[in-house]
Scaffold this motif. Structure first.
Motif, short mmCIF file in Angstrom:
data_model
loop_
_atom_site.label_atom_id
_atom_site.label_comp_id
_atom_site.label_asym_id
_atom_site.label_seq_id
_atom_site.Cartn_x
_atom_site.Cartn_y
_atom_site.Cartn_z
N THR A 254 -26.80 -47.67 43.04
CA THR A 254 -26.95 -49.04 43.51
C THR A 254 -25.56 -49.60 43.80
OG1 THR A 254 -27.94 -51.20 43.04
CG2 THR A 254 -26.91 -50.06 41.19
N GLU A 278 -32.82 -62.56 40.75
CA GLU A 278 -33.24 -61.33 41.42
C GLU A 278 -34.52 -61.62 42.18
OE1 GLU A 278 -36.03 -58.49 38.86
OE2 GLU A 278 -33.97 -58.46 38.12
N ASP A 285 -32.72 -57.50 45.75
CA ASP A 285 -31.35 -58.01 45.70
C ASP A 285 -31.19 -58.82 44.42
OD1 ASP A 285 -30.74 -56.95 48.20
OD2 ASP A 285 -31.31 -58.79 49.26
N TYR A 286 -29.98 -58.86 43.88
CA TYR A 286 -29.71 -59.63 42.67
C TYR A 286 -28.32 -60.22 42.78
CZ TYR A 286 -27.68 -55.02 41.65
OH TYR A 286 -26.98 -53.84 41.74
N PHE A 297 -22.93 -59.86 43.94
CA PHE A 297 -24.16 -59.63 44.69
C PHE A 297 -24.40 -58.14 44.80
CE2 PHE A 297 -27.31 -59.67 47.95
CZ PHE A 297 -27.79 -60.97 48.08
N GLY A 299 -27.58 -54.80 45.41
CA GLY A 299 -28.91 -54.46 45.90
C GLY A 299 -28.95 -53.11 46.56
N ILE A 315 -23.94 -54.32 51.71
CA ILE A 315 -24.28 -55.49 50.92
C ILE A 315 -23.96 -56.81 51.62
CG2 ILE A 315 -23.94 -56.67 48.70
CD1 ILE A 315 -25.50 -54.07 48.54
N LYS A 318 -26.82 -58.62 53.43
CA LYS A 318 -27.81 -59.17 52.50
C LYS A 318 -27.31 -60.48 51.91
CE LYS A 318 -29.18 -54.49 50.95
NZ LYS A 318 -30.65 -54.49 51.10
N MET A 319 -26.07 -60.49 51.47
CA MET A 319 -25.49 -61.68 50.84
C MET A 319 -25.43 -62.84 51.82
SD MET A 319 -21.76 -62.08 48.99
CE MET A 319 -20.84 -61.99 50.55
#
Length: 425
Positions: A254, A278, A285-286, A297, A299, A315, A318-319
């Motif tokens: 991850t 999450e 994603d978390y 961040f 995921g 990442i 996603k962020m």
């Protein structure tokens, strides 16, 4: 010498102790292989019960998933109450479900008992990406309340937006028995506590082979440890030391990034209460704000534990989708780490040869469950194995596809569930 990965955690660690390398042949009550949370929790709970413990670590304390994760105290296991109650008989499911909040309680107790400075904050959010997931959170809340968690609040979209500065979610569930920590500082604080109680920890001391017998022996390149009991707690980093258990799970990678330090005003806009988050996707994603005002961040999953060429490339999109406010922000740290995935998504505890125990396979829920595992192991070695045996009774299934195809088959299955998340079906 094997050092920590270039993570935010390693760069901001509170403790600088260098533990020695094993260069002698010694004896103890319990020898533990692996100085991650499984091994450290086991050593702590055993030392409290008077056992003489030795921990052998191939690299540094917290080198593996313990020092690379998202730092979130998430209750239960990777498979929750609804699956457990359907899959197992009532006696087993009752036992397993009765422990789903205990790991977090153990962590908070250790932080208080040993005054561990690890940026602990209470409160964790589960967020729904679509209305189907929000309906799922209603059932999630009801299930957890049946097992005693009365600190849960269901949040609609507007209520959630007062806690997470984004409009991408349909609602959420706040668990005040969750929270987050600086995971490596927690591990290093636990290691200090083990030393205080008379335990020994050796770094750069990889176990090269195990000698079974009435008193098993763990051999390293420069020494050995003979013990009454041997505990294998290397998880995704155990390697080929025990093929009979490592072939029942696969390591997965991850990815995590951490931004530069952000202003108080921006942090207040993103996560004003500083709860960790999450989402409810299969490939989730978390994220959270660290103690020094960075957005952490993470995921995604890489099956087979291959390190991606560019973590930031994976990442950052996603962020920035969740938080457009962070578009173009500088990332100070980006890293990857491995966790161990089981086919059932339930942890694998057990023993073989009567005196060799193993703890592994947390499937992404390791922070809380590892701490529970150590307590259960200590109970088992003092004649109270009922709770340990509830886990040990679970069957360990190999992934379909055999050695060559289990990774692509697992990735294919994940792609299917990821598509279901996107289509909200």
């Amino acid at each position: 010498m094997i050092n920590h990965t270039g993570s935010f955690y390693a760069a901001t660690a509170n403790y600088t102790r260098e533990f020695p390398t094993l260069t002698d042949n010694i004896e103890c009550d319990v020898c533990i292989v692996g100085a991650g949370f499984s091994g450290l929790s086991s050593a702590l709970h055993l030392a409290k019960k008077g056992f003489k413990v030795v921990v052998l670590e191939s690299a540094k304390v917290g080198f593996g998933a313990t020092g690379r994760n998202g730092g979130q105290i998430v209750n239960s296991y990777s498979r929750d109450v609804d699956v457990i109650e359907k899959r197992y008989d009532k006696k087993t499911s009752d036992a397993l479900c009765s422990m789903i909040f205990e790991g977090g309680d153990i962590i908070r107790g250790l932080i208080e008992e040993f005054n561990i400075d690890c940026d602990h904050r209470q409160g964790g959010l589960f967020t729904a990406v679509n209305k189907k997931q929000f309906e799922g959170l209603k059932h999630h809340k009801a299930n957890w309340e049946r097992y005693g968690n009365k600190e849960l609040t269901l949040l609609d979209k507007a209520e959630l937006q007062t806690m997470v500065g984004t409009d991408v979610y349909e609602g959420g569930l706040l668990d005040m028995r969750g929270g987050h920590i600086h995971s490596l500082n927690l591990a290093l604080g636990e290691a200090e506590a083990i030393i205080q109680m008379g335990g020994q920890i050796f770094e750069q001391s990889a176990v090269t082979r195990i000698e079974k017998g009435a008193k098993p022996v763990a051999h390293t390149s420069q020494g050995s440890v003979k013990a009454q009991y041997l505990v294998l707690a290397g998880n995704a980093y155990l390697g080929g030391l025990a093929p009979n258990i490592s072939n029942k799970a696969i390591p997965c990678g991850t990815q995590v990034v951490t931004t530069e330090q952000l202003s108080d005003a921006l942090c207040d806009e993103l996560l004003p209460q500083r709860y960790c988050v999450e989402d409810c996707n299969y490939l989730l994603d978390y994220f959270r704000i660290t103690g020094d005002n960075r957005m952490l961040f993470g995921g995604g999953v890489v099956y087979g534990a291959r390190d991606p060429a560019n973590v930031e490339k994976l990442i950052r999109p996603k962020m920035e989708k969740v938080f457009p406010q962070l578009k173009g922000v500088k990332l100070d740290f980006a890293w990857t780490g491995n966790f161990l995935l089981t086919y059932s998504r339930m942890p694998q505890f057990g023993s073989f040869a009567d005196n060799i125990y193993y703890l592994q396979g947390y499937s992404g829920h390791g922070i809380t469950c590892t701490h529970l595992a150590g307590k259960l192991l200590a109970e088992a070695l003092t004649g109270h194995a009922e709770r340990f045996d509830a886990f040990a009774s679970l069957r360990h299934y190999a992934f379909p596809g055999g050695r060559h195809f289990q990774v692509p088959f697992t990735a294919l299955g994940a792609a299917y569930y990821n598509l279901r998340d996107k289509l909200a079906i």
